[in-house]
Design a protein around this motif. Structure first.
Motif, short mmCIF file in Angstrom:
data_model
loop_
_atom_site.label_atom_id
_atom_site.label_comp_id
_atom_site.label_asym_id
_atom_site.label_seq_id
_atom_site.Cartn_x
_atom_site.Cartn_y
_atom_site.Cartn_z
N ASP A 85 -0.37 7.08 -9.73
CA ASP A 85 -1.78 7.45 -9.63
C ASP A 85 -2.54 6.28 -8.99
O ASP A 85 -3.02 5.39 -9.68
CB ASP A 85 -2.34 7.77 -11.01
CG ASP A 85 -3.81 8.21 -10.97
OD1 ASP A 85 -4.32 8.49 -9.86
OD2 ASP A 85 -4.45 8.27 -12.04
N SER A 86 -2.60 6.30 -7.66
CA SER A 86 -3.23 5.21 -6.92
C SER A 86 -3.86 5.77 -5.67
O SER A 86 -3.43 6.80 -5.15
CB SER A 86 -2.18 4.15 -6.56
OG SER A 86 -2.74 3.07 -5.83
N ASP A 87 -4.92 5.09 -5.18
CA ASP A 87 -5.58 5.53 -3.95
C ASP A 87 -6.11 4.32 -3.21
O ASP A 87 -5.83 3.18 -3.58
CB ASP A 87 -6.70 6.54 -4.26
CG ASP A 87 -7.77 6.00 -5.21
OD1 ASP A 87 -8.00 4.76 -5.21
OD2 ASP A 87 -8.39 6.79 -5.93
N THR A 88 -6.88 4.56 -2.15
CA THR A 88 -7.34 3.45 -1.31
C THR A 88 -8.33 2.54 -2.04
O THR A 88 -8.59 1.43 -1.57
CB THR A 88 -7.98 3.96 -0.01
OG1 THR A 88 -9.08 4.82 -0.33
CG2 THR A 88 -6.96 4.74 0.82
N GLU A 133 0.84 -1.19 0.00
CA GLU A 133 0.00 0.00 0.00
C GLU A 133 0.88 1.25 0.00
O GLU A 133 2.08 1.19 0.27
CB GLU A 133 -0.94 0.00 1.20
CG GLU A 133 -0.25 0.03 2.55
CD GLU A 133 -1.23 -0.06 3.71
OE1 GLU A 133 -2.41 0.24 3.53
OE2 GLU A 133 -0.79 -0.43 4.81
N LEU A 134 0.27 2.38 -0.31
CA LEU A 134 0.98 3.65 -0.34
C LEU A 134 1.55 3.97 1.04
O LEU A 134 0.96 3.64 2.07
CB LEU A 134 0.04 4.77 -0.78
CG LEU A 134 -0.48 4.67 -2.22
CD1 LEU A 134 -1.64 5.64 -2.43
CD2 LEU A 134 0.63 4.95 -3.22
N HIS A 192 -8.95 -2.49 -8.88
CA HIS A 192 -9.70 -1.41 -8.23
C HIS A 192 -11.16 -1.86 -8.05
O HIS A 192 -11.65 -2.70 -8.79
CB HIS A 192 -9.63 -0.18 -9.15
CG HIS A 192 -10.21 1.08 -8.60
ND1 HIS A 192 -9.51 1.96 -7.83
CD2 HIS A 192 -11.45 1.62 -8.74
CE1 HIS A 192 -10.26 3.01 -7.52
NE2 HIS A 192 -11.46 2.81 -8.06
N ARG A 238 -1.64 -4.05 -3.03
CA ARG A 238 -2.18 -3.59 -4.30
C ARG A 238 -1.68 -4.53 -5.39
O ARG A 238 -0.60 -5.10 -5.29
CB ARG A 238 -1.73 -2.16 -4.62
CG ARG A 238 -2.23 -1.11 -3.65
CD ARG A 238 -1.69 0.28 -4.00
NE ARG A 238 -0.24 0.32 -3.86
CZ ARG A 238 0.53 1.25 -4.43
NH1 ARG A 238 0.00 2.17 -5.21
NH2 ARG A 238 1.85 1.24 -4.24
N GLY A 276 -6.18 4.08 -12.81
CA GLY A 276 -4.98 4.79 -12.39
C GLY A 276 -3.76 4.36 -13.19
O GLY A 276 -3.84 4.05 -14.37
N ASP A 301 -7.62 0.99 -4.44
CA ASP A 301 -6.76 -0.08 -4.95
C ASP A 301 -6.29 -1.02 -3.84
O ASP A 301 -5.48 -1.91 -4.10
CB ASP A 301 -5.53 0.52 -5.63
CG ASP A 301 -5.87 1.56 -6.67
OD1 ASP A 301 -6.91 1.43 -7.33
OD2 ASP A 301 -5.09 2.54 -6.82
N TYR A 302 -6.78 -0.83 -2.61
CA TYR A 302 -6.31 -1.61 -1.46
C TYR A 302 -7.17 -2.87 -1.29
O TYR A 302 -8.40 -2.79 -1.20
CB TYR A 302 -6.39 -0.80 -0.18
CG TYR A 302 -5.37 0.30 -0.02
CD1 TYR A 302 -4.51 0.66 -1.06
CD2 TYR A 302 -5.26 0.99 1.18
CE1 TYR A 302 -3.58 1.66 -0.90
CE2 TYR A 302 -4.33 2.00 1.34
CZ TYR A 302 -3.49 2.33 0.30
OH TYR A 302 -2.57 3.33 0.46
N ASP A 305 -12.22 -0.41 0.74
CA ASP A 305 -13.22 0.67 0.68
C ASP A 305 -14.66 0.16 0.64
O ASP A 305 -15.55 0.78 1.22
CB ASP A 305 -12.97 1.56 -0.53
CG ASP A 305 -11.83 2.55 -0.32
OD1 ASP A 305 -11.22 2.53 0.78
OD2 ASP A 305 -11.55 3.33 -1.24
#
Length: 215
Positions: free
Chosen positions: A137-140, A86-87, A115, A104, A133, A142-143, A167
């Motif tokens: 370019d990634s966010d939650t 993860e980020l 995603h 991810r 993304g 993608d978790y 999410d």
């Protein structure tokens, strides 16, 4: 055509981040290989044996993002995924992955992330799973939380797993429902919020980076 293990290793060496060239890569030749960050794998749906797959074809409904399907053939290069942390994680290439960890999965060919969100999936109306993304370019969305079935704390090739989307609380899922148009003969992949037999996946073909962390 699919990529041979040797060709895939060469591809990693010449195209991916410089981090990937600091240690050797090798093809998994037997069950029980530990899965580490940076490894490139295929995920097999336990019941139907399809591989988690994506390609640069958008959904015709819902989000309109890049579609994700279950592909019936083993020999396909669009079914490879890079395992990433993860980020803002301190995890590094070659670290093993413990059950309960958020990971991810980056589609190797298109560089987009596995995603999910609240859009309805095209066939069953469950949660849509897409690719979205790209590098940087990634966010939650993608978790995915790794859930290992049975004994064992760390992810290995022979273990049954579930991927639980952070999410939406949907489990990565597939079933016998097939597309007839955008991906004829390929299965729908979606998210469902209940644990079911069709939520279970196994790591299959791939190139696995060796463990580098201290035991």
């Amino acid at each position: 055509m699919g990529l041979s293990s040797f060709a895939l290793a060469v591809f990693l060496f010449v195209t991916l981040d410089s981090d990937y060239t600091s240690s050797p890569v090798y093809a998994a030749s037997s069950e029980g290989v530990e899965i580490t960050y940076g490894s490139v794998i295929k995920l097999m749906h336990e019941r139907t044996k399809v591989r988690l797959h994506s390609h640069d074809v958008p959904y015709g409904s819902g989000s309109g993002q890049q579609s994700v399907t279950g592909f019936p053939s083993v020999d396909d290069s669009n079914s490879y995924w890079i395992v990433r942390p993860e980020l803002e994680s301190y995890a590094k290439q070659g670290d093993t992955i413990k059950s309960g960890t958020n990971i991810r999965l980056q589609h190797m060919r298109t560089r987009r992330w596995l995603h999910s969100h609240l859009h309805a999936s095209p066939i069953s109306g469950n949660l849509e799973v897409s690719c979205f993304g790209g590098d940087g370019d990634s966010d939650t969305g993608d978790y995915w939380s790794l859930e290992i079935e049975g004994s064992g704390k760390f992810w290995r090739q022979d273990q049954r797993i579930r991927l639980h989307h952070v999410d939406t609380s949907g489990y990565l899922h597939s079933h016998d429902k097939k597309y007839t148009r955008i991906a004829g003969g390929q299965q729908e992949v979606c998210g469902v919020r209940e644990k079911r037999a069709d939520n279970v996946w196994l790591a299959a073909e791939g190139v696995y980076l060796p463990v580098t962390e201290s035991k």
